[in-house]
Design a protein around this motif. Structure first.
Motif, PDB file in Angstrom:
ATOM      1  N   ALA A   1       1.737 -43.469  48.246  1.00 34.41           N
ATOM      2  CA  ALA A   1       1.970 -43.929  49.563  1.00 34.41           C
ATOM      3  C   ALA A   1       1.974 -42.572  50.273  1.00 34.41           C
ATOM      4  O   ALA A   1       2.825 -41.566  49.998  1.00 34.41           O
ATOM      5  N   TRP A   2       1.060 -42.462  51.474  1.00 37.13           N
ATOM      6  CA  TRP A   2       0.902 -40.985  51.845  1.00 37.13           C
ATOM      7  C   TRP A   2       2.130 -40.678  52.815  1.00 37.13           C
ATOM      8  O   TRP A   2       2.220 -41.455  53.720  1.00 37.13           O
ATOM      9  N   SER A   3       2.575 -39.629  52.776  1.00 37.98           N
ATOM     10  CA  SER A   3       3.714 -39.032  53.303  1.00 37.98           C
ATOM     11  C   SER A   3       3.077 -38.581  54.859  1.00 37.98           C
ATOM     12  O   SER A   3       2.753 -37.288  54.884  1.00 37.98           O
ATOM     13  N   TYR A   4       3.383 -39.284  55.715  1.00 35.98           N
ATOM     14  CA  TYR A   4       3.002 -38.978  56.987  1.00 35.98           C
ATOM     15  C   TYR A   4       3.205 -37.693  57.435  1.00 35.98           C
ATOM     16  O   TYR A   4       2.550 -36.903  58.206  1.00 35.98           O
ATOM     17  N   LYS A   5       4.633 -37.165  57.372  1.00 42.49           N
ATOM     18  CA  LYS A   5       5.305 -36.071  57.861  1.00 42.49           C
ATOM     19  C   LYS A   5       4.374 -34.838  57.558  1.00 42.49           C
ATOM     20  O   LYS A   5       4.524 -33.803  58.050  1.00 42.49           O
ATOM     21  N   THR A   6       4.140 -35.044  56.243  1.00 43.54           N
ATOM     22  CA  THR A   6       3.305 -33.768  55.550  1.00 43.54           C
ATOM     23  C   THR A   6       1.902 -33.388  56.514  1.00 43.54           C
ATOM     24  O   THR A   6       1.680 -32.355  56.419  1.00 43.54           O
ATOM     25  N   ASN A   7       1.425 -34.316  56.780  1.00 43.21           N
ATOM     26  CA  ASN A   7      -0.031 -34.124  57.777  1.00 43.21           C
ATOM     27  C   ASN A   7      -0.160 -35.574  58.339  1.00 43.21           C
ATOM     28  O   ASN A   7      -0.942 -36.325  57.626  1.00 43.21           O
ATOM     29  N   TYR A   8      -0.092 -35.919  59.667  1.00 45.18           N
ATOM     30  CA  TYR A   8      -0.508 -37.069  59.973  1.00 45.18           C
ATOM     31  C   TYR A   8      -1.464 -37.072  61.098  1.00 45.18           C
ATOM     32  O   TYR A   8      -1.739 -38.053  62.042  1.00 45.18           O
ATOM     33  N   LEU A   9      -2.391 -36.144  60.956  1.00 44.17           N
ATOM     34  CA  LEU A   9      -3.671 -36.365  61.624  1.00 44.17           C
ATOM     35  C   LEU A   9      -4.307 -37.633  61.149  1.00 44.17           C
ATOM     36  O   LEU A   9      -4.453 -37.851  59.866  1.00 44.17           O
ATOM     37  N   ASN A  10      -5.006 -38.344  61.967  1.00 44.04           N
ATOM     38  CA  ASN A  10      -5.419 -39.740  61.391  1.00 44.04           C
ATOM     39  C   ASN A  10      -6.504 -39.455  60.609  1.00 44.04           C
ATOM     40  O   ASN A  10      -6.818 -40.411  59.688  1.00 44.04           O
ATOM     41  N   ALA A  11      -7.564 -38.641  60.790  1.00 47.16           N
ATOM     42  CA  ALA A  11      -8.616 -38.391  60.024  1.00 47.16           C
ATOM     43  C   ALA A  11      -8.143 -38.101  58.479  1.00 47.16           C
ATOM     44  O   ALA A  11      -8.667 -38.493  57.577  1.00 47.16           O
ATOM     45  N   ILE A  12      -7.095 -37.279  58.589  1.00 51.81           N
ATOM     46  CA  ILE A  12      -6.487 -36.783  57.135  1.00 51.81           C
ATOM     47  C   ILE A  12      -5.819 -38.087  56.413  1.00 51.81           C
ATOM     48  O   ILE A  12      -6.302 -38.547  55.285  1.00 51.81           O
ATOM     49  N   CYS A  13      -5.015 -38.712  57.317  1.00 50.90           N
ATOM     50  CA  CYS A  13      -4.246 -40.142  56.652  1.00 50.90           C
ATOM     51  C   CYS A  13      -5.485 -41.045  56.027  1.00 50.90           C
ATOM     52  O   CYS A  13      -5.258 -41.704  55.129  1.00 50.90           O
ATOM     53  N   ASN A  14      -6.359 -41.197  57.122  1.00 48.40           N
ATOM     54  CA  ASN A  14      -7.410 -42.174  56.668  1.00 48.40           C
ATOM     55  C   ASN A  14      -8.086 -42.011  55.346  1.00 48.40           C
ATOM     56  O   ASN A  14      -8.705 -42.807  54.799  1.00 48.40           O
ATOM     57  N   VAL A  15      -8.334 -40.753  55.238  1.00 48.55           N
ATOM     58  CA  VAL A  15      -9.165 -40.028  53.990  1.00 48.55           C
ATOM     59  C   VAL A  15      -8.191 -40.792  52.909  1.00 48.55           C
ATOM     60  O   VAL A  15      -8.857 -41.524  51.975  1.00 48.55           O
ATOM     61  N   PHE A  16      -6.815 -40.572  52.713  1.00 44.76           N
ATOM     62  CA  PHE A  16      -5.981 -40.866  51.745  1.00 44.76           C
ATOM     63  C   PHE A  16      -5.982 -42.464  51.794  1.00 44.76           C
ATOM     64  O   PHE A  16      -5.890 -43.267  50.698  1.00 44.76           O
ATOM     65  N   HIS A  17      -5.923 -43.287  52.953  1.00 46.32           N
ATOM     66  CA  HIS A  17      -5.886 -44.587  52.944  1.00 46.32           C
ATOM     67  C   HIS A  17      -7.097 -45.214  52.413  1.00 46.32           C
ATOM     68  O   HIS A  17      -7.172 -46.247  51.448  1.00 46.32           O
ATOM     69  N   GLN A  18      -8.115 -44.785  52.648  1.00 43.51           N
ATOM     70  CA  GLN A  18      -9.580 -45.008  51.960  1.00 43.51           C
ATOM     71  C   GLN A  18      -9.601 -44.899  50.553  1.00 43.51           C
ATOM     72  O   GLN A  18     -10.181 -45.555  49.898  1.00 43.51           O
ATOM     73  N   GLU A  19      -8.775 -44.140  50.172  1.00 45.24           N
ATOM     74  CA  GLU A  19      -8.906 -43.776  48.343  1.00 45.24           C
ATOM     75  C   GLU A  19      -7.598 -44.776  47.997  1.00 45.24           C
ATOM     76  O   GLU A  19      -7.473 -44.836  46.653  1.00 45.24           O
ATOM     77  N   GLY A  20      -7.105 -45.501  48.688  1.00 44.87           N
ATOM     78  CA  GLY A  20      -6.053 -46.583  48.206  1.00 44.87           C
ATOM     79  C   GLY A  20      -4.720 -46.273  48.497  1.00 44.87           C
ATOM     80  O   GLY A  20      -3.996 -47.120  47.972  1.00 44.87           O
ATOM     81  N   SER A  21      -4.511 -45.141  49.229  1.00 44.34           N
ATOM     82  CA  SER A  21      -2.820 -44.640  49.548  1.00 44.34           C
ATOM     83  C   SER A  21      -2.288 -45.797  50.536  1.00 44.34           C
ATOM     84  O   SER A  21      -2.966 -45.971  51.460  1.00 44.34           O
ATOM     85  N   TRP A  22      -1.222 -46.297  50.383  1.00 45.04           N
ATOM     86  CA  TRP A  22      -0.333 -46.995  51.414  1.00 45.04           C
ATOM     87  C   TRP A  22       0.219 -45.817  52.469  1.00 45.04           C
ATOM     88  O   TRP A  22       0.121 -44.517  52.020  1.00 45.04           O
ATOM     89  N   ALA A  23       1.377 -46.071  53.110  1.00 46.13           N
ATOM     90  CA  ALA A  23       1.850 -45.162  54.111  1.00 46.13           C
ATOM     91  C   ALA A  23       3.335 -45.053  53.923  1.00 46.13           C
ATOM     92  O   ALA A  23       4.075 -45.948  53.561  1.00 46.13           O
ATOM     93  N   GLU A  24       3.818 -43.416  53.928  1.00 40.51           N
ATOM     94  CA  GLU A  24       5.239 -43.561  53.952  1.00 40.51           C
ATOM     95  C   GLU A  24       5.704 -42.779  55.198  1.00 40.51           C
ATOM     96  O   GLU A  24       5.137 -41.724  55.466  1.00 40.51           O
ATOM     97  N   VAL A  25       6.700 -43.394  55.993  1.00 39.90           N
ATOM     98  CA  VAL A  25       6.842 -42.834  57.283  1.00 39.90           C
ATOM     99  C   VAL A  25       8.309 -42.698  57.433  1.00 39.90           C
ATOM    100  O   VAL A  25       9.181 -43.133  56.665  1.00 39.90           O
ATOM    101  N   VAL A  26       8.768 -41.780  58.178  1.00 42.74           N
ATOM    102  CA  VAL A  26      10.141 -41.433  58.423  1.00 42.74           C
ATOM    103  C   VAL A  26      10.724 -41.361  59.735  1.00 42.74           C
ATOM    104  O   VAL A  26      11.948 -40.795  60.360  1.00 42.74           O
ATOM    105  N   SER A  27       9.929 -42.165  60.879  1.00 45.27           N
ATOM    106  CA  SER A  27      10.340 -42.316  62.041  1.00 45.27           C
ATOM    107  C   SER A  27       9.579 -43.451  62.652  1.00 45.27           C
ATOM    108  O   SER A  27       8.537 -43.734  62.172  1.00 45.27           O
ATOM    109  N   GLY A  28       9.979 -43.915  63.756  1.00 47.85           N
ATOM    110  CA  GLY A  28       9.443 -44.982  64.757  1.00 47.85           C
ATOM    111  C   GLY A  28       8.095 -44.582  64.877  1.00 47.85           C
ATOM    112  O   GLY A  28       6.974 -45.448  64.972  1.00 47.85           O
TER     113      GLY A  28
END
Ligand SMILES: *Cc1c(COP(=O)(O)O)cnc(C)c1O
Length: 452
Positions: free
Chosen positions: A79-106
């Motif tokens: 599950a990709w830790s959003y706070k480490t880098n939450y630029l959408n393009a970066i998150c989506n690379v990880f989501h395309q690889e199969g990663s879920w999301a891990e978030v720590v705020s609304g």
């Protein structure tokens, strides 16, 4: 005295650099290209300073990490830790690889939803979830990782009010043999707090306990600590099976794997001391596989590794503004980026290289950023070939945390680009403008005019 147990010694290779007949290596290798794209072209086109991400490195690092776990344990999910880098393009690379999301705020939660991550694949961590956040997570069936009893009681209330059963996990903290113990988040294992929370959840029967979570620290150089953590969470899971006859769907070991950066004051380079994904994976999988689960009851292994997946893929490019001599004769070089863009320079000794051919002779220098603030120091003391005004530099391994912790202080934040698998460059975040900032400001009527 009891005889101590025998442990087989291990010999491990440490590379501290090749020495020549004058001692340690003195040559400098310029970094002129990133994934085949010339640094000088990037800076000419997008301006200086500039953040650059390599999609190739992102995907490769992810695949290496996933393979290290997937070959040792049957059922693994990242599950990709959003706070480490939450630029959408970066998150989506990880989501395309199969990663879920891990978030720590609304805010992060909504960012993941907007990126298209299904609610049941967003893990909601952190101590500060508002009632509205919790209701949103309940609505979308997201696993809520409970941090403290107040949150547990709020969830019971919300469950009573709405008639819904939240999906929850509890965050557990514990002694893994590494100091300092991270015990400010979640419920403590050794003191029995964690088991107490589990009993409350299961006896009140208002929510579904789906997981057990921990995040034992960050930049953990001791991979064995994960063995201890996996062992302790397994112990809780088996206890739940025994006492309540209930299976836990997943055990989440959080993040914290070290990246290859070098910590300030460390004796060896991070390249030499950071454990590999294989070492972490070996410790975690052996603890889980040997814990006593039946094969068909092995929990899903969830991981939220952040910095180790993204650090290597990011570089910061910049330009030398000036050189000067300090009063003690030391060389000082001023760059066009500072701690405003490179927050992690408070902890890391970043690798900073010239981006063009350079002399092989170095001089110790202090590297300053452009801010009018005394603590704006990128490296206290680094040996570099003399850099002149207008020369370009590359800082490697900056992909984690810098683009979430950067400051809009004194100056505006620059562009961020991504080099795709074919070497094509994409703008993934525009630079900030005065208008962009002023858009958020309001001036009361009585302060609109003045005469000087
Ligand atoms: C920050 C964080 C992570 C990621 O940590 P890294 O050290 O970057 O791997 C994972 N899980 C939780 C709960 C976090 O707070």
């Amino acid at each position: 005295m009891q005889k101590q147990r025998y442990e087989r010694p291990v010999i491990k290779q440490l590379n501290t650099g090749i020495t020549n007949k004058f001692g340690a290596q003195s040559g400098f290798t310029p970094v002129t290209h990133i994934d085949g794209v010339a640094v000088k072209d990037l800076l000419r086109e997008y301006g200086s300073p500039l953040f650059v991400f390599s999609e190739r490195t992102l995907r490769q690092t992810y695949r290496d990490a996933y393979a290290a776990f997937n070959t040792r344990y049957p059922n693994v999910q990242f599950a990709w830790s959003y706070k480490t880098n939450y630029l959408n393009a970066i998150c989506n690379v990880f989501h395309q690889e199969g990663s879920w999301a891990e978030v720590v705020s609304g805010f992060e939660y909504q960012k993941a939803l907007r990126n298209g991550v299904p609610g049941d694949k967003i893990l909601f961590n952190g101590p500060d979830k508002t009632e509205a956040d919790l209701l949103m997570a309940m609505e979308h069936l997201s696993p809520i990782h409970i941090d403290h009893l107040d949150e547990l009681y709020t969830l019971i209330e919300l469950s009573n009010k709405t008639g819904k059963r939240p999906k929850v996990a509890i965050r557990v903290n514990m002694d893994t043999g590494v100091q300092p113990i991270w015990d400010r988040f979640g419920f403590n294992y050794e003191s029995g707090q964690a088991w107490d929370a589990i009993s409350k959840i299961l006896h009140t029967d208002k929510m579904d306990l789906v997981g057990l979570h921990c995040h034992i620290g960050t930049y953990m150089l001791t991979s064995h600590a994960y063995h201890t953590a996996a062992h302790k969470l397994s112990d809780l899971a088996l206890g739940i099976k025994k006492q309540f006859g209930q299976l836990i769907q997943y055990i989440d070991l959080g993040g914290g794997f070290a990246s290859k950066n070098t910590l300030k004051g460390a004796y060896h380079s991070g390249l030499d001391v950071a454990p590999s994904f294989h070492e972490y994976a070996e410790h975690i999988s052996s603890a889980l596989l040997n814990a006593g689960f039946k094969t068909e009851e092995l929990p899903l292994l969830m991981l939220e590794t952040g910095r180790a997946l993204v650090d290597d893929a990011g570089s910061l490019l910049g330009t030398v503004i000036a050189n000067k001599r300090l009063s003690d004769g030391r060389r000082a070089t001023i760059l066009d980026f500072g701690v405003n863009l490179l927050f992690t320079s408070f902890w890391y000794e970043h690798t900073i290289s010239p981006a063009q051919d350079c002399s092989q002779y170095g001089e110790e220098a202090v590297l300053y950023g452009p801010l009018c603030m005394n603590i704006d120091v990128l490296r206290e003391n680094v040996k570099l070939p003399p850099l002149n005004r207008g020369d370009q530099v590359v800082v490697q391994r900056i992909g984690a945390y810098n683009l979430t912790q950067w400051m809009q202080f004194i100056t505006l934040r620059p562009k961020v680009v991504l080099i795709d698998m074919e070497g094509k460059v994409h703008l993934i975040r525009k630079d900030e403008t005065l208008d962009y900032l002023l858009d958020r400001e309001l001036v009361p009527d009585h302060l609109k005019q003045f005469e000087l």
